[in-house]
Design an enzyme around this catalytic site. Structure first.
Site, mmCIF file in Angstrom:
data_model
loop_
_atom_site.group_PDB
_atom_site.id
_atom_site.type_symbol
_atom_site.label_atom_id
_atom_site.label_comp_id
_atom_site.label_asym_id
_atom_site.label_seq_id
_atom_site.Cartn_x
_atom_site.Cartn_y
_atom_site.Cartn_z
ATOM 1 N N GLY A 19 0.525 -1.150 0.608
ATOM 2 C CA GLY A 19 0.215 0.103 -0.161
ATOM 3 C C GLY A 19 0.789 1.256 -0.051
ATOM 4 O O GLY A 19 0.045 2.386 -0.487
ATOM 5 N N SER A 20 2.166 1.160 0.306
ATOM 6 C CA SER A 20 2.895 2.285 0.047
ATOM 7 C C SER A 20 2.983 3.135 -1.240
ATOM 8 O O SER A 20 3.430 1.724 -2.517
ATOM 9 C CB SER A 20 4.436 2.002 0.991
ATOM 10 O OG SER A 20 5.442 1.013 -0.183
ATOM 11 N N TYR A 29 -5.620 0.850 5.807
ATOM 12 C CA TYR A 29 -6.385 0.773 4.321
ATOM 13 C C TYR A 29 -8.129 0.744 5.730
ATOM 14 O O TYR A 29 -8.410 0.269 5.987
ATOM 15 C CB TYR A 29 -6.983 -0.642 3.650
ATOM 16 C CG TYR A 29 -6.205 -0.586 2.432
ATOM 17 C CD1 TYR A 29 -4.717 1.038 2.508
ATOM 18 C CD2 TYR A 29 -5.428 -1.212 1.016
ATOM 19 C CE1 TYR A 29 -4.196 1.390 1.577
ATOM 20 C CE2 TYR A 29 -5.257 -0.794 0.323
ATOM 21 C CZ TYR A 29 -4.113 -0.206 -0.078
ATOM 22 O OH TYR A 29 -3.281 0.133 -1.071
ATOM 23 N N LYS A 212 1.546 -2.006 -12.954
ATOM 24 C CA LYS A 212 1.655 -1.044 -12.010
ATOM 25 C C LYS A 212 2.742 -0.519 -11.302
ATOM 26 O O LYS A 212 2.869 -1.495 -10.346
ATOM 27 C CB LYS A 212 0.105 0.245 -11.511
ATOM 28 C CG LYS A 212 0.680 1.320 -11.599
ATOM 29 C CD LYS A 212 -1.130 2.622 -11.563
ATOM 30 C CE LYS A 212 -1.403 2.152 -10.511
ATOM 31 N NZ LYS A 212 -2.604 2.718 -10.168
ATOM 32 N N LYS A 214 4.867 2.109 -8.278
ATOM 33 C CA LYS A 214 4.683 3.240 -7.739
ATOM 34 C C LYS A 214 6.382 4.071 -7.700
ATOM 35 O O LYS A 214 7.124 3.489 -7.670
ATOM 36 C CB LYS A 214 4.927 3.274 -6.703
ATOM 37 C CG LYS A 214 3.501 2.212 -5.956
ATOM 38 C CD LYS A 214 2.414 3.632 -6.151
ATOM 39 C CE LYS A 214 0.608 3.483 -6.068
ATOM 40 N NZ LYS A 214 -0.336 3.932 -6.177
ATOM 41 N N ASN A 245 1.064 9.458 -7.381
ATOM 42 C CA ASN A 245 1.080 10.065 -6.558
ATOM 43 C C ASN A 245 0.735 11.184 -5.648
ATOM 44 O O ASN A 245 1.118 11.489 -4.693
ATOM 45 C CB ASN A 245 1.468 8.715 -5.189
ATOM 46 C CG ASN A 245 0.757 7.370 -5.327
ATOM 47 O OD1 ASN A 245 1.055 6.808 -5.510
ATOM 48 N ND2 ASN A 245 -0.759 7.437 -5.180
ATOM 49 N N GLU A 269 0.772 8.655 -13.992
ATOM 50 C CA GLU A 269 -0.438 8.558 -13.243
ATOM 51 C C GLU A 269 -0.480 9.991 -11.725
ATOM 52 O O GLU A 269 1.210 9.654 -10.922
ATOM 53 C CB GLU A 269 -0.773 7.518 -12.684
ATOM 54 C CG GLU A 269 -2.352 7.018 -11.433
ATOM 55 C CD GLU A 269 -2.634 6.018 -11.293
ATOM 56 O OE1 GLU A 269 -3.439 5.911 -10.422
ATOM 57 O OE2 GLU A 269 -2.252 5.268 -11.470
ATOM 58 N N ASP A 319 -13.113 7.061 -8.970
ATOM 59 C CA ASP A 319 -13.300 6.729 -7.800
ATOM 60 C C ASP A 319 -14.417 6.471 -6.985
ATOM 61 O O ASP A 319 -14.712 7.591 -6.732
ATOM 62 C CB ASP A 319 -12.238 6.246 -6.858
ATOM 63 C CG ASP A 319 -12.351 5.422 -6.195
ATOM 64 O OD1 ASP A 319 -13.280 4.662 -5.435
ATOM 65 O OD2 ASP A 319 -10.933 4.936 -4.867
ATOM 66 N N HIS A 346 -10.054 4.153 -10.085
ATOM 67 C CA HIS A 346 -9.555 4.227 -9.482
ATOM 68 C C HIS A 346 -10.007 2.850 -8.184
ATOM 69 O O HIS A 346 -11.040 3.141 -7.798
ATOM 70 C CB HIS A 346 -8.591 5.312 -8.584
ATOM 71 C CG HIS A 346 -7.906 5.314 -6.879
ATOM 72 N ND1 HIS A 346 -8.099 4.964 -5.935
ATOM 73 C CD2 HIS A 346 -6.512 4.922 -6.896
ATOM 74 C CE1 HIS A 346 -7.649 4.696 -5.243
ATOM 75 N NE2 HIS A 346 -6.767 4.039 -5.307
ATOM 76 N N GLY A 348 -9.914 1.397 -4.710
ATOM 77 C CA GLY A 348 -9.003 1.952 -2.904
ATOM 78 C C GLY A 348 -9.904 1.506 -2.400
ATOM 79 O O GLY A 348 -9.717 1.093 -1.484
ATOM 80 N N GLU A 373 -7.917 -1.452 -12.184
ATOM 81 C CA GLU A 373 -6.976 -2.135 -11.228
ATOM 82 C C GLU A 373 -7.562 -3.018 -10.117
ATOM 83 O O GLU A 373 -8.078 -3.818 -10.103
ATOM 84 C CB GLU A 373 -6.856 -1.075 -10.366
ATOM 85 C CG GLU A 373 -5.640 -0.922 -9.408
ATOM 86 C CD GLU A 373 -5.307 0.634 -9.340
ATOM 87 O OE1 GLU A 373 -3.995 0.422 -8.533
ATOM 88 O OE2 GLU A 373 -6.231 1.744 -8.898
#
Length: 410
Positions: A19-20, A29, A212, A214, A245, A269, A319, A346, A348, A373
């Site tokens: 999640g980072s 989360y 994907k 980061k 991000n 993104e 989202d 997205h 989430g 995703e």
């Protein structure tokens, strides 16, 4: 009739560095969960997504909105939900805190999503089927087009949906083949280079054809190195997306995106601040043909309209747990259809809700079934977790929107 509500704060600590990203180094989360219980014993569940602190604030706001629905019949409510949605979004006590963004809008998403879940469960069908079976007029009546009229009126939206009716049957084959997914969990920000390499191999073995990574490191060379690792392992035929991000300012974004172009990203993104439409417009022009994607932190239909008007994004990642829920998600999807821009949400919420919405977008609106995703970390907490096989989302069959959490089940 809705006779009782419950709003709960659900938080889940992730394992390791999952999640980072460049901004959120140790996320928790979390869901602000709304439950609407009707007098037949059916519970509609919806949620908004946060990363921990502040989730309780969203819950408090959701309680305020949900209480207004007590005593209402779900069928009567959804027959003109667009009007109710605008009334709630413009609530005179809460609007000052937005408008249409932040804690109050996340709370509205939680409540709105619970309404759609209850509606589908009441009819005994998955949400995707409820939506695809509705007439264009019935869908339009669940939406609010306020502030969009310069680009998309209610009448124009109805005409667009009606025109797409002719191709619905041919596009329903997606229900058998499944909706393609892409793997975001290969390259969380805190993962080592070696873990990224191994995760890429694992994703390929699991059938994913898109993934994907980061980016957004203090040292751009780290991003460039890791991006080329992914491209090397994945090969040229796999779509590789890069997600910053919001880490860069515009000058840095221009420089770094040009350097990252050497590994042929499918998109880059959230390169900079999500409110800065003109910065994205400038960046899109400067780095073309590399394309931009955004929407994870865009809170409402008006800002999405501005991005589309500015030709500042090639992919819209709206989202349904960030904007005001399913209703606003569908409104934005129609706006994107008008502009010819694909919707790639997205996720989430681990894909639970969006797997229904992308099916509707494809079947009823004629959006391309590009991919959705996939993030697997909370699947074990859902009563009916999204099912991924060979890199493809299998079509959910259970009534509702797949958002019931095991620990909160009535």
């Amino acid at each position: 009739m809705i006779y009782k509500i419950a709003v709960q704060d659900a938080r889940y600590q992730l394992d390791g560095s999952a999640g980072s990203d460049a901004i959120h180094r140790d996320p928790i989360y979390s869901y602000a969960v709304t439950q609407l219980i009707d007098d037949s014993g059916i519970t509609g569940t919806g949620f908004a997504f946060t990363l921990g602190e502040g989730n309780d604030l969203v819950c408090k706001a959701a309680q305020y909105y949900a209480q207004k629905l007590v005593g209402k019949d779900i069928e009567e409510m959804m027959a003109d939900f667009g009007t109710l949605f605008r009334q709630l979004a413009d609530d005179q006590q809460f609007r000052w805190l937005g408008p249409h963004k932040g804690v109050v809008h996340l709370a509205l998403a939680s409540v709105t999503n619970a309404c759609y879940d209850l509606w589908a469960k009441k009819r005994g069908v998955p949400l995707w089927k409820l939506l695809t079976d509705l007439s264009p007029e019935a869908i339009i009546n669940t939406l609010d087009f306020s502030y969009l009229e310069d680009e998309l009126t209610k009448e124009q939206a109805l005409s667009l949906l009606t025109q797409e009716q002719a191709g619905k049957a041919s596009r329903e084959s997606i229900l058998q083949t499944g909706y393609p997914g892409y793997d975001t969990s290969i390259g969380w920000f805190n993962y080592s280079d070696e873990k990224v390499r191994e995760n890429c191999k694992k994703a390929l073995a699991e059938g994913f054809t898109a993934m994907k990574l980061k980016v957004g490191s203090v040292d751009p060379e780290r991003d460039i190195r890791r991006a080329h690792i992914v491209r090397e392992v994945a090969g040229e035929s796999v779509k590789v997306m890069l997600d910053a991000n919001q880490q860069w300012n515009l000058p840095n974004a221009i420089t770094i995106c040009r350097q990252l172009a050497t590994m042929n990203p499918y998109w880059i993104e959230e390169p900079t601040h999500p409110d800065d439409v003109l910065a994205h417009q400038t960046l899109a022009r400067q780095i073309a043909p590399v394309k931009l994607a955004l929407g994870e932190h865009v809170p409402n239909k008006v800002i999405f309209k501005n991005y589309l008007q500015a030709n500042a994004a090639a992919f819209i990642q709206v989202d349904a747990v960030r904007v005001g829920g399913v209703s606003e998600f569908l409104t934005i999807s129609l706006l994107c259809k008008k502009f010819g821009i694909p919707v790639v949400p997205h996720v989430g919420d681990m894909g639970q809700l969006h797997q229904h919405l992308v099916l509707y977008n494809h079947i009823a609106m004629g959006h391309e079934a590009l991919f959705l995703e996939h993030i697997p970390h909370l699947q074990k907490h859902f009563v009916h977790p999204a099912r991924i096989r060979n890199g493809v989302y299998e079509t959910p069959q259970e009534p509702g929107s797949s958002c019931d959490l095991i620990a909160l089940r009535n």
